[in-house]
Structures are given as C-alpha cells and as structure tokens.
Design an enzyme around this catalytic site. Structure first.
Site, mmCIF file in Angstrom:
data_model
loop_
_atom_site.group_PDB
_atom_site.id
_atom_site.type_symbol
_atom_site.label_atom_id
_atom_site.label_comp_id
_atom_site.label_asym_id
_atom_site.label_seq_id
_atom_site.Cartn_x
_atom_site.Cartn_y
_atom_site.Cartn_z
ATOM 1 N N PRO A 178 12.818 3.700 5.724
ATOM 2 C CG PRO A 178 14.563 4.907 6.651
ATOM 3 C CD PRO A 178 13.799 4.718 5.383
ATOM 4 C CD GLU A 179 6.996 2.429 6.475
ATOM 5 O OE1 GLU A 179 6.317 3.249 7.114
ATOM 6 O OE2 GLU A 179 6.835 2.203 5.271
ATOM 7 C CG HIS A 193 25.793 8.170 -1.135
ATOM 8 N ND1 HIS A 193 25.527 9.097 -2.128
ATOM 9 C CD2 HIS A 193 25.975 6.989 -1.771
ATOM 10 C CE1 HIS A 193 25.547 8.489 -3.296
ATOM 11 N NE2 HIS A 193 25.825 7.215 -3.112
ATOM 12 N NE ARG A 208 15.579 7.248 -3.878
ATOM 13 C CZ ARG A 208 14.349 6.798 -4.073
ATOM 14 N NH1 ARG A 208 13.973 5.691 -3.500
ATOM 15 N NH2 ARG A 208 13.517 7.458 -4.827
ATOM 16 N NE ARG A 265 -11.199 12.274 6.471
ATOM 17 C CZ ARG A 265 -10.235 12.636 7.327
ATOM 18 N NH1 ARG A 265 -10.526 13.158 8.492
ATOM 19 N NH2 ARG A 265 -8.980 12.486 6.993
#
Ligand SMILES: [Zn+2]
Length: 271
Positions: free
Chosen positions: A2-3, A91, A110, A152
């Site tokens: 999931p983003e 789960h 997971r 950077r």
C-alpha cells in the site's frame, strides 16, 4: 505494497463508518506485528468514542477521546469494515469492534503492519516526529524542494523517495512524477534549478492527487492493499514500460537500476 494513495483511500473508506462510534472492544489475536501490540491496549481503548480518522505519511490515525491509535498497513495489510459475525480468516490479527455492531478488521499475511497508541499529540510520536511534509500540503512546493536539495549529491529519484524530504513518494510515483516534470531520475538533486524544483513539486502533487482520486472512487466497504490500488487504475507513462514507446515522443523507455530498485525514464523527454 500500500502506497500513500491507497492509505488515503483506506482512510476515506473507513471514515464515515467509524467516526462518532464508540469502541466496544479491541480484540487482538496476534500481537507480533512489526512491533508487538502493547499489552493492555484493549483496556486503554475500550469505551472510547472515535472522533475522527486522519492520516500522516502512511499511518492511519484513529483519533479517540483520550488519545490516538496509530496504524500502519505494512507491506501486505488491509483494513475492512465487516459485520462482527464475519468468520475469522487466517492473518486476521485484530478487530476494532464498534458499538454499531460493525468491526474494523485488520488482515496482514506478512505482519509488517503495526498498531500503536499515544495519549499525546501523534505528531510527536517517535514514528512520526521526523517525517517530511505531505506531498499535497502547501508547505511542499518548489521553494521547499529547491532549498532542501542544495548540496545533495544523491540521485534525484532517491532524493524524492526519502521520507524526510517528502512522505509517500514510492518507486512508481517517483518515476511518474519525474517523467511529468521532464527530469532525469539519475541527476543529482543539487542540480535542480528553481524552475525545475517548481515543476517537480507540481508534478508530485498532480500524480499523487490523481492516484488518490481514482483510488477513492472504487471503494465502499472494502478497503486496503488489494482493493484496487490507485496505480493500477492510472495510465503509467514510464513505470514498467522499458522498451516500449514513450507516450509523448515515441522514443523507447529506458530502465536502469538505482540501488536495488528499477528506474524508468524517457531519454528524450527527461533531461
Ligand atoms: Zn518521451
């Protein structure tokens, strides 16, 4: 995984169902998530009314009367709103039982997800205190990106994916944002001009905003990692399109490795 748009979609999906309801019980079946669920959390939250559901980075914030539940979906987690009589599946690690008889059920094969509680300001919690600005917030703009990128030497794409710079820009959204801004992913972050930085900030907002909009239209009572993430419903320009023609100029999209991750770009459109 999931983003940010999927997490925001989840937030919107559960918000109306849970807000205003009291937590009748927290039922934990598996405490061993990414961090163990604190002993006694069940007693802490029982009876508290949910005031609002927020989000910071990829954390869902369930604001209650005396504090906030901080929930992360991890790599494979999902939250569903279900009838409390729904049989427990493998789960299904915890349920938040509401006084409406519905439950918020967390499933995570997971177990990289997490559940924390704080009685203080969640922005000061150890998980959240050093995260960068939200990509859709006003403070994330060209001036901010220009200022932050000075000195950077890191590749622009890695800079954009650094959660201290901005939250929620994963591999897919970084690749697509850089294409939209016409910037090469391998450039040094410090090479950004003020105009580049402004274009990049706008591109990030556009790509993530679109993903949230399309993700948010598909959900009713089922939300989470496999609930049609925004990027599956969005037209991708470079991500996983190596060797295929650029949608703008027909040049073949290239793929290079940055760290362990694949990066895609158009050698003609992106400089
Ligand atoms: Zn092109």
């Amino acid at each position: 995984m999931p983003e940010l748009p999927e997490v925001e979609t989840t937030r919107r999906g559960i918000e109306t169902t849970v807000t205003g309801h009291a937590i009748a019980a927290l039922i934990v079946r598996e405490r061993r998530l990414r961090w163990p669920i604190a002993a006694g959390l069940e007693d802490e939250v029982a009876g508290q009314r949910i005031k609002a559901v927020g989000r910071r980075a990829k954390y869902l914030l369930i604001h209650c009367q005396r504090g906030t539940l901080i929930l992360h979906l991890g790599m494979s987690g999902s939250l569903r709103v279900l009838e409390s009589t729904t049989p427990v599946m493998k789960h299904d690690h915890f349920d938040v039982l509401l006084d409406s008889g519905l439950i918020l059920r967390f499933n995570d094969p997971r177990r990289f997800g997490s559940l924390h509680w704080t009685g203080a300001d969640p922005a000061k919690h150890k998980l959240l205190k050093s995260v960068g600005p939200e990509p859709l917030a006003r403070e994330f703009d060209g001036a901010y990106l220009f200022r932050t990128s000075r000195g950077r030497k890191v590749a622009l794409k890695n800079f954009l994916m650094n959660g201290h710079v901005v939250v929620g820009v994963g591999n897919i959204y970084a690749s697509e944002s850089l294409f939209r801004a016409r910037l090469r992913p391998g450039r040094r972050a410090a090479s950004l001009s003020k105009r580049d930085a402004a274009r990049l900030a706008r591109a990030v907002k556009a790509v993530l905003g679109k993903a949230i909009r399309v993700g948010g239209t598909t959900l009713r009572n089922y939300v989470g990692a496999d609930g049609n993430p925004g990027y599956f419903r969005q037209k991708l320009y470079v991500y996983e399109r190596a060797g295929r023609p650029c949608r703008v100029c027909r040049t073949k999209i290239r793929k290079v490795a940055h760290g362990q991750r694949s990066t895609y770009y158009c050698p003609e459109c992106q400089k």
